[in-house]
Design an enzyme around this catalytic site. Structure first.
Site, PDB file in Angstrom:
ATOM      1  N   VAL A   1      22.005 -12.714 -24.284  1.00 39.58           N
ATOM      2  CA  VAL A   1      21.158 -13.768 -23.593  1.00 39.58           C
ATOM      3  C   VAL A   1      21.446 -14.219 -22.121  1.00 39.58           C
ATOM      4  O   VAL A   1      20.282 -14.396 -21.333  1.00 39.58           O
ATOM      5  CB  VAL A   1      21.731 -15.255 -24.385  1.00 39.58           C
ATOM      6  CG1 VAL A   1      21.003 -16.514 -23.991  1.00 39.58           C
ATOM      7  CG2 VAL A   1      21.274 -15.113 -26.055  1.00 39.58           C
ATOM      8  N   ASP A   2      22.740 -14.055 -21.661  1.00 38.07           N
ATOM      9  CA  ASP A   2      22.962 -14.128 -20.404  1.00 38.07           C
ATOM     10  C   ASP A   2      22.210 -13.214 -19.616  1.00 38.07           C
ATOM     11  O   ASP A   2      21.504 -13.216 -18.484  1.00 38.07           O
ATOM     12  CB  ASP A   2      24.605 -14.021 -19.927  1.00 38.07           C
ATOM     13  CG  ASP A   2      25.269 -15.099 -20.105  1.00 38.07           C
ATOM     14  OD1 ASP A   2      24.505 -16.332 -20.093  1.00 38.07           O
ATOM     15  OD2 ASP A   2      26.397 -15.399 -20.500  1.00 38.07           O
ATOM     16  N   LEU A   3      22.281 -11.981 -19.987  1.00 36.42           N
ATOM     17  CA  LEU A   3      21.601 -10.851 -19.276  1.00 36.42           C
ATOM     18  C   LEU A   3      20.211 -10.840 -19.244  1.00 36.42           C
ATOM     19  O   LEU A   3      19.542 -10.697 -18.404  1.00 36.42           O
ATOM     20  CB  LEU A   3      22.300  -9.393 -19.959  1.00 36.42           C
ATOM     21  CG  LEU A   3      23.709  -9.043 -19.713  1.00 36.42           C
ATOM     22  CD1 LEU A   3      24.016  -7.731 -20.684  1.00 36.42           C
ATOM     23  CD2 LEU A   3      24.109  -8.865 -18.299  1.00 36.42           C
TER      24      LEU A   3
END
Length: 433
Positions: free
Chosen positions: A198-200
């Site tokens: 999700v962050d990436l």
């Protein structure tokens, strides 16, 4: 959304030191300048999603100036694991940047940031919702002073909705966005995906939005406001599951399998697990002879994928028995010779030793003064056959910052004064004349 400085970078002319160039140079092999050469980005972001967006832009040639607290980006202290003394998460998402340590809670610190904003092409912020605006650097303020500047925000739940005011973190988004509900074994609990997808992903989507905004500015001459959101990314990764749920089919956990295809999954062999993806009927006709399952080709009830899905338990049990008797490397070679998609299930140590990993060039060498073999993950794209990569390893707090301030118009004497009064944390730079 996803302290402590890393080892001191090199001196003038060494990657990470005061000689760090203002943006990446040409592609490997002399194929011309990188696409974002000449673009200046001011990154006010910590942890992973925002810095990864900045890392993408840096690898594409932008000069990225990372503004972090005087004690450093919080992710510097997320250890173990470490690589060459740095947090691996920080190291993987901050190569190719300059750093300036700055206390944005002070008037002088905000004055420095305000001056840094002059002339930048992109400001990238990933603070808690509304925090950058409360510091005096909201979209309206920045756009009024610098109409050409693109304003990019990395948010948790997005710009609207009942949760838009909240901060967010990777596991929360995997949970609320549904990813954990269909990850894991059928009879097991929900499982977090083992990397920060999700962050990436949010960093990636935000970088795409920045590229689109740069293209729009070419047309209009004006900067625009763009954003990416962790929750939105989680929803995007669940696209076909969401569509199924619209018609009442809620995805469950399938282990390594895929409910819509059979056989498809990881099966044990002598020597380890092997992943197979028999994605259509033609592949099934190639797959069966490799395992000595020729009789299945005469069963009309297995001729089509929809029928095999209906008889999944029977098919998977038969495949499991046949594959358990075979050597993994021998079976992998047989599948590939027959044109059946298959791959070994490898841990990351095995991935490092895989010849394909070496050939990919995905681990770029960016020598550091204290470690000549320093490597970092490269950008997973090629341009005219060449892979763009960072020009320097991740900076220490303030690494390359002296030059960033000098390029932004401060004199050597002014920088020395700011350093002496601890308004900024930057490297020493060359001695003042």
């Amino acid at each position: 959304m996803s302290e402590g400085a890393g080892p001191t970078p090199g001196g003038p002319g060494l990657p990470g030191g005061p000689g760090l160039p203002g943006g990446a140079g040409p592609l490997p092999g002399g194929a011309g300048p990188l696409p974002l050469a000449g673009v200046r980005v001011l990154e006010v972001a910590q942890n992973l999603a925002g810095p990864y967006c900045g890392r993408i832009l840096a690898d594409l040639g932008a000069e990225v100036i990372k503004v972090e607290p005087v004690g450093g980006d919080a992710s510097r202290s997320w250890v173990p694991p470490t690589y060459a003394g740095d947090s691996t998460l920080f190291a993987a998402s901050n190569a190719g940047k300059r750093s300036i340590g700055l206390d944005l809670g002070s008037d002088e610190g905000r004055a420095v940031l305000s001056r840094l904003l002059e002339g930048v092409d992109v400001v990238l912020e990933a603070l808690r919702p509304g925090a950058f605006e409360r510091l005096g650097f909201g979209w309206d303020s920045v756009h009024a002073r610098s109409p050409r500047t693109i304003y990019a925000s990395v948010l948790a739940y997005g710009e609207v909705g009942p949760l838009a005011h909240l901060a967010g973190y990777e596991p929360l988004m995997q949970a609320q966005g549904g990813l954990m509900s269909y990850t894991g074994e059928p009879d097991g609990p929900p499982v977090r995906v083992g990397t920060s997808v999700v962050d990436l992903g949010t960093g990636m989507w935000t970088a795409i939005a920045v590229l689109a905004a740069l293209r729009e500015r070419d047309r209009t001459g004006l900067g625009s406001r763009v954003s990416g959101a962790l929750f939105d990314t989680a929803l995007a990764w669940s696209g076909y599951h969401l569509l199924a749920a619209l018609d009442g089919v809620v995805a469950g956990r399938s282990g390594s399998g895929l409910p819509m295809i059979c056989p498809y999954g990881a099966f044990e062999t002598r020597g380890g697990a092997l992943m197979v993806a028999v994605g259509n009927d033609a592949l099934f006709r190639r797959f069966c002879p490799v395992l000595g399952l020729d009789a299945w080709l005469d069963d009309p009830g297995l001729a089509h994928n929809v029928d095999r899905v209906a008889r999944r338990a029977e098919v998977e049990a038969g495949v499991a028995r046949a594959m358990a008797e075979r050597d993994r490397e021998e079976l992998l070679a047989a599948f590939r010779e027959a044109g059946v998609p298959a791959a070994p299930v490898q841990d990351v140590g095995e991935v490092l030793a895989d010849p394909q990993t070496a050939a990919s060039g995905m681990l770029a060498e960016v020598p550091r003064a204290d470690r000549a073999d320093y490597r970092t993950p490269a950008l997973p794209v090629r341009i005219d056959g060449a892979r763009p990569g960072p020009v320097s390893p991740p900076p220490a707090v303030g690494g390359g910052g002296w030059n960033a301030l000098r390029d932004a118009g401060w004199t050597a004497e002014e920088i020395a004064d700011l350093r002496r009064r601890r308004v900024v944390v930057v490297d020493a730079g060359p001695e003042s004349p």
